[in-house]
Scaffold this active site. Structure first.
Site, mmCIF file in Angstrom:
data_model
loop_
_atom_site.group_PDB
_atom_site.id
_atom_site.type_symbol
_atom_site.label_atom_id
_atom_site.label_comp_id
_atom_site.label_asym_id
_atom_site.label_seq_id
_atom_site.Cartn_x
_atom_site.Cartn_y
_atom_site.Cartn_z
ATOM 1 N N ARG A 61 -64.551 87.141 37.820
ATOM 2 C CA ARG A 61 -63.337 87.933 37.956
ATOM 3 C C ARG A 61 -62.423 87.759 36.740
ATOM 4 O O ARG A 61 -62.479 86.757 36.046
ATOM 5 C CB ARG A 61 -62.576 87.542 39.230
ATOM 6 C CG ARG A 61 -63.263 87.958 40.517
ATOM 7 C CD ARG A 61 -62.393 87.635 41.739
ATOM 8 N NE ARG A 61 -62.176 86.203 41.901
ATOM 9 C CZ ARG A 61 -61.054 85.577 41.585
ATOM 10 N NH1 ARG A 61 -60.017 86.237 41.112
ATOM 11 N NH2 ARG A 61 -60.941 84.268 41.768
ATOM 12 N N LYS A 202 -62.815 91.787 46.078
ATOM 13 C CA LYS A 202 -61.560 91.044 46.184
ATOM 14 C C LYS A 202 -60.336 91.951 46.119
ATOM 15 O O LYS A 202 -59.290 91.628 46.683
ATOM 16 C CB LYS A 202 -61.490 89.967 45.098
ATOM 17 C CG LYS A 202 -62.481 88.832 45.303
ATOM 18 C CD LYS A 202 -62.311 88.150 46.660
ATOM 19 C CE LYS A 202 -63.172 86.908 46.779
ATOM 20 N NZ LYS A 202 -63.126 86.323 48.145
ATOM 21 N N HIS A 221 -58.500 84.155 53.696
ATOM 22 C CA HIS A 221 -59.628 83.948 52.781
ATOM 23 C C HIS A 221 -60.476 82.839 53.396
ATOM 24 O O HIS A 221 -60.327 81.672 53.081
ATOM 25 C CB HIS A 221 -59.122 83.544 51.398
ATOM 26 C CG HIS A 221 -60.195 83.507 50.357
ATOM 27 N ND1 HIS A 221 -60.146 82.677 49.271
ATOM 28 C CD2 HIS A 221 -61.355 84.212 50.246
ATOM 29 C CE1 HIS A 221 -61.218 82.866 48.533
ATOM 30 N NE2 HIS A 221 -61.965 83.783 49.094
ATOM 31 N N SER A 239 -63.654 80.183 46.192
ATOM 32 C CA SER A 239 -65.054 80.303 45.810
ATOM 33 C C SER A 239 -65.595 78.963 45.325
ATOM 34 O O SER A 239 -64.954 78.264 44.546
ATOM 35 C CB SER A 239 -65.190 81.348 44.696
ATOM 36 O OG SER A 239 -66.503 81.427 44.248
ATOM 37 N N LYS A 243 -67.502 77.769 51.744
ATOM 38 C CA LYS A 243 -67.259 78.641 52.904
ATOM 39 C C LYS A 243 -68.541 79.282 53.408
ATOM 40 O O LYS A 243 -68.863 79.229 54.589
ATOM 41 C CB LYS A 243 -66.257 79.740 52.547
ATOM 42 C CG LYS A 243 -64.857 79.309 52.282
ATOM 43 C CD LYS A 243 -63.891 80.472 52.272
ATOM 44 C CE LYS A 243 -64.341 81.652 51.456
ATOM 45 N NZ LYS A 243 -64.513 81.338 50.018
ATOM 46 N N THR A 244 -69.263 79.907 52.486
ATOM 47 C CA THR A 244 -70.485 80.620 52.875
ATOM 48 C C THR A 244 -71.534 79.644 53.368
ATOM 49 O O THR A 244 -72.177 79.851 54.406
ATOM 50 C CB THR A 244 -71.022 81.434 51.689
ATOM 51 O OG1 THR A 244 -70.030 82.391 51.300
ATOM 52 C CG2 THR A 244 -72.299 82.163 52.059
ATOM 53 N N ASP A 258 -66.385 85.277 54.370
ATOM 54 C CA ASP A 258 -65.369 85.181 53.329
ATOM 55 C C ASP A 258 -63.997 85.729 53.679
ATOM 56 O O ASP A 258 -63.004 85.224 53.189
ATOM 57 C CB ASP A 258 -65.877 85.891 52.070
ATOM 58 C CG ASP A 258 -65.042 85.586 50.840
ATOM 59 O OD1 ASP A 258 -64.805 84.401 50.566
ATOM 60 O OD2 ASP A 258 -64.636 86.536 50.152
ATOM 61 N N ARG A 324 -74.911 85.432 41.796
ATOM 62 C CA ARG A 324 -74.453 85.875 43.110
ATOM 63 C C ARG A 324 -75.507 86.710 43.821
ATOM 64 O O ARG A 324 -76.343 87.361 43.193
ATOM 65 C CB ARG A 324 -73.197 86.734 42.956
ATOM 66 C CG ARG A 324 -71.973 85.983 42.483
ATOM 67 C CD ARG A 324 -71.236 85.364 43.641
ATOM 68 N NE ARG A 324 -70.067 84.624 43.223
ATOM 69 C CZ ARG A 324 -69.175 84.138 44.076
ATOM 70 N NH1 ARG A 324 -69.313 84.346 45.377
ATOM 71 N NH2 ARG A 324 -68.137 83.456 43.644
#
Length: 533
Positions: A61, A202, A221, A239, A243-244, A258, A324
């Site tokens: 990003r 995002k 988030h 990130s 989390k995932t 997410d 990713r």
């Protein structure tokens, strides 16, 4: 204008000011998009079926290139600053006009979809892109519309994504050729100058972070899952914090990985897919996510592929550390089909502590939960953003500051109210370093973290014996099945305890300095939940 589609919409591109394009591909299916990606040489099909693409110069990003148009309907609500940089309306309209001219004669792809699993808060969106693989990304990540819904689909927010179109900084008032611009009055999002698809995901999240709290819904988030007993858990984190990984637990059903909302009815997923980091992903450590990298329909970004066998190499960071995978959530076998569940009984704040100071798990009081939510301490992980090549300590308010258009107090107040109303137990979990800082210590073993989280969510740690750690006074369990006792207390993992003390003092001071911005805005109990003097 020619239309190529099994399901064109009656709400045509002329409503977006787009005219005289060469062809419009409306809501193409995944196999059809594969064909277009290959025809246009945008990517290649790897062994067992995933689609592998490159995002070009930008592999993460570009938060410094994100802008919000300053206009009357939202101006007094936006939390202006380095995250929400203002763009004046005349600058926006000038860039927008040039973009529309650029799209003339182009071949475009449209995906009409939704965000928000809860029908009460579901919002129709449209993604217009010049790359076929971006259309497939949108199809994977957002909630797909039913075929009978497509003809009458009218978007409440539209994304126009043209990576080959670049800004002119002196003319447009941008920092670089990259731009991500939100216009809440016109319900429009413009992205250009970068192929990194995470900008789309995002930015749509940012839109929901603006709209939903104004309706009393907490946008988060976070990932979320649910146990066999119906107990819901929410995992906050930036990130790279897990989390995932931690929410994709075979023993619990995945609600989403997410982005979620928390309404009066409970928790609901914003999306219809997942966007997972896959660098050094292993079949043993993360079997469900690993399996998706071998599936038709998954889009792999910047993953290295053998030119002859087309086998993927998840170990390689030759292109970027931020490799990713995007895939529909139903690729995870144990998921919640409707994307909705009840109120959480546990909240986990995930941090990736590059200093090796924070405990691997700690039980939080409500005041401590609010303190750490507002602090949002973690480390930016290599590759997630441009220019980040190794973990770097950061404070990201509400564990998602880059995506928060409203003031932090809006989200914090909603969270505090919901924690109190539903009696939620909160935890702090460090997935970062132990035995020393980055470069000296080692990353916390995933197996240990899984054991601690599972014990917490099962209620086995609610009344477990604890000891206060010396920095924040957090209550650290003294024993967790499957985890060596010494691992639980960070100071014991360092070869030189005095070095830990010095590092802890530095980190504590960083917390204090960061929290000064909230000092006069929070309850005294929350201020006192910070580092000890």
């Amino acid at each position: 204008m020619s239309a190529v589609s099994p399901a064109p919409s009656r709400y045509g591109l002329e409503h977006h000011g787009i005219h005289n394009v060469d062809a419009v591909h409306w809501n193409l299916s995944t196999p059809h998009l594969y064909e277009e990606v290959v025809r246009r040489c945008e990517g290649r099909i790897a062994h067992l079926g995933p689609l592998v693409v490159r995002t070009g110069q930008y592999t993460g990003r570009s938060p410094r290139d994100k802008y919000v148009v300053r206009e009357p309907s939202s101006e007094d609500k936006i939390w202006w600053g380095s995250v929400n940089q203002p763009m004046e309306q005349d600058r926006f309209h000038g860039l927008h006009r040039r973009l529309l001219s650029y799209l003339e004669g182009k071949e475009l792809f449209v995906q009409d979809c939704f965000v928000g699993a809860d029908p009460q808060f579901r919002m129709p969106i449209r993604v217009i892109s010049e790359l076929a693989w971006h259309s497939l990304f949108a199809r994977n990540l957002f909630i797909q519309a039913e075929r009978e819904q497509l003809a009458n689909h009218v978007p409440n927010f539209t994304v126009i994504y043209a990576p080959s179109f670049t800004a002119i900084p002196k003319q447009d008032g941008t920092r670089s050729e990259v731009f991500i611009i939100l216009n809440f009055a016109e319900r429009l999002l413009l992205i250009g100058g970068t192929q990194y698809a995470g900008e789309m995901k995002k930015s749509v999240f940012t839109v929901l972070n603006y709209l939903l709290p104004l309706q009393g819904v907490l946008s988060m988030h976070s990932s979320a899952n649910i146990g066999l007993a119906g107990d819901v858990a929410v995992f906050f984190g930036l990130s790279g914090t897990g989390k995932t990984t931690l929410s994709a637990d075979p023993s619990r059903a995945l609600i989403g990985d997410d982005e979620h909302g928390w309404s009066e009815s409970g928790v609901f997923n914003f999306e219809g897919g997942c966007y997972a980091k896959v660098i050094r992903l292993s079949r043993e450590g993360e079997p469900e996510i690993y399996a998706t990298t071998r599936m038709f329909g998954t889009v792999l970004e910047n993953v290295v592929v053998d030119p002859e066998t087309r086998a993927i190499d998840l170990e390689s960071d030759a292109v970027t550390e931020n490799t990713r995978a995007s895939y529909p959530i139903h690729f995870i076998p144990n998921h919640v089909p409707g994307g909705m569940a009840g109120h959480p009984s546990h909240i986990v704040f995930l941090t990736c502590d590059a200093y090796g100071v924070m405990p691997p798990i700690a039980r939080l009081s409500p005041a401590q939960a609010m303190y750490h939510f507002l602090s949002g301490y973690t480390a930016k992980v290599a590759g997630t953003e441009r220019g980040v090549t190794e973990p770097k300590a950061t404070f990201s308010t509400c564990f998602g500051a880059p995506f928060l258009p409203l003031h932090a107090n809006v989200y914090a107040s909603l969270l505090g109210e919901k924690i109190a109303k539903h009696g939620v137990q909160c935890w702090l979990v460090n997935t970062g370093w132990t035995g020393g800082p980055y470069g000296t210590g080692q990353r916390m073993r995933l197996g240990f973290t899984r054991a601690m989280v599972r014990a917490a969510l099962a209620g086995r740690l609610d009344r477990a014996a604890t000891a206060p750690e010396p920095v924040f006074g957090l209550e650290v369990p003294l024993h967790v099945a499957g985890v060596p006792d010494d691992v639980l207390l960070p100071r014991r993992t360092w070869s030189e305890p005095t070095a830990y003390d010095a590092q802890a003092a530095r980190l504590a001071q960083m917390f204090r300095q960061n929290f000064e911005q909230f000092h006069n805005q929070v309850h005294p109990a929350v201020r006192e939940a910070g580092p000890r003097a």
